[in-house]
Design an enzyme around this catalytic site. Structure first.
Site, mmCIF file in Angstrom:
data_model
loop_
_atom_site.group_PDB
_atom_site.id
_atom_site.type_symbol
_atom_site.label_atom_id
_atom_site.label_comp_id
_atom_site.label_asym_id
_atom_site.label_seq_id
_atom_site.Cartn_x
_atom_site.Cartn_y
_atom_site.Cartn_z
ATOM 1 N N LEU A 290 2.874 5.944 2.153
ATOM 2 C CA LEU A 290 1.947 4.818 2.152
ATOM 3 C C LEU A 290 1.238 4.799 0.816
ATOM 4 O O LEU A 290 0.934 5.854 0.250
ATOM 5 C CB LEU A 290 0.915 4.952 3.286
ATOM 6 C CG LEU A 290 1.405 4.778 4.724
ATOM 7 C CD1 LEU A 290 0.258 5.014 5.699
ATOM 8 C CD2 LEU A 290 2.000 3.396 4.938
ATOM 9 N N ASP A 291 0.961 3.615 0.302
ATOM 10 C CA ASP A 291 0.251 3.492 -0.966
ATOM 11 C C ASP A 291 -1.109 4.179 -0.889
ATOM 12 O O ASP A 291 -1.748 4.185 0.168
ATOM 13 C CB ASP A 291 0.046 2.024 -1.333
ATOM 14 C CG ASP A 291 1.360 1.309 -1.618
ATOM 15 O OD1 ASP A 291 2.380 1.989 -1.781
ATOM 16 O OD2 ASP A 291 1.340 0.063 -1.674
ATOM 17 N N ARG A 292 -1.563 4.726 -2.007
ATOM 18 C CA ARG A 292 -2.836 5.428 -2.054
ATOM 19 C C ARG A 292 -3.992 4.618 -1.447
ATOM 20 O O ARG A 292 -4.758 5.153 -0.642
ATOM 21 C CB ARG A 292 -3.183 5.803 -3.497
ATOM 22 C CG ARG A 292 -4.526 6.514 -3.652
ATOM 23 C CD ARG A 292 -4.962 6.565 -5.111
ATOM 24 N NE ARG A 292 -4.114 7.433 -5.909
ATOM 25 C CZ ARG A 292 -4.325 8.732 -6.086
ATOM 26 N NH1 ARG A 292 -5.369 9.323 -5.501
ATOM 27 N NH2 ARG A 292 -3.521 9.446 -6.837
#
Length: 237
Positions: free
Chosen positions: A68-70
């Site tokens: 998942l994106d930061r």
């Protein structure tokens, strides 16, 4: 705009499901799924959790089948052994994993539901993606389906089913249509979302992996896991 005092927010490891072969956690915003050695990440925290639970002093095995994106939050699964890692990788490769996201976007989406289809590619030497032509170098097909949960004049909360899983896909497809995700300055948002902090790396965006449906490699049964969004989402869901 939603502003929360960062000092009042803690980010403990929230375990949503754990079995002999896999672990599903709720990733907090501002934390990378993986990072170089010596830098905090979700992977580091999960390894620490497993080492403590198994009373292991050395490095424990951990498979990371997706990310998942930061700045996003939500459900993410890890494999606790190589057999589970292989099974999960096959499920993601075969697109049999069902991933549902919530996104709060700027503007009022007119249609109750729709499908977005684009060609996109990663921009060389940048942590961004862009819409492109089908015959461009690096072009990949990107498809998602959305339905409206609620809307107002200013913004729309949507539920998204990913058909493909490209880098920054939801963020780019929403922004390219004039509906950037709240807090996502990388893709055109001018609205703050979440904790009011100076460090850009720790800021969140209004993108949450709401649920994850997979086959448990241990039991062979379908597993449906739901992740609650961060506390500062509550006035919007």
């Amino acid at each position: 705009m939603i502003v929360v005092d960062m000092n009042k927010i803690s980010q403990p490891l929230v375990v949503l499901f754990e079995s002999e072969r896999l672990l599903v956690v709720n990733k907090p915003v501002g934390l990378a799924t993986q990072a170089p050695s010596g830098i905090d990440s979700l992977e580091v925290r999960v390894r620490r959790h497993l080492a403590h639970a198994e009373k292991v002093s050395g490095m424990v095995y951990l498979g990371v089948p997706h990310r998942l994106d930061r700045p996003a939050s939500g459900a993410i699964v890890f494999a606790k052994d190589r057999i589970a890692a292989r099974h999960l990788a096959e499920q993601f490769q075969n697109r049999s994993v069902k991933k549902t996201y919530w996104a709060l976007v700027k503007g009022c989406l007119a249609l109750e539901s729709a499908t977005w289809c684009d060609c996109m590619r990663k921009i060389p030497d940048e942590a961004r993606s862009e819409i492109c032509q089908e015959d461009d170098v690096g072009a990949q097909r990107a498809v998602l389906h959305y339905s409206v949960i609620r809307r107002s004049i200013d913004d729309t909360l949507i539920e998204i089913q990913l058909e493909t899983g490209r880098s920054h896909q939801i963020r780019l497809q929403a922004s390219s249509r004039g509906f950037p995700i709240h807090g996502d300055g990388l893709y055109g948002s001018t609205i703050n979302f979440g904790p009011n902090i100076d460090d850009e790396r720790l800021k969140g965006i209004a993108l949450h992996a709401r649920s994850l449906a997979i086959i448990d490699p241990g039991s062979g049964k379908r597993l449906d896991v739901i992740a609650e969004p961060p506390e500062f989402w509550r006035s919007n869901v």
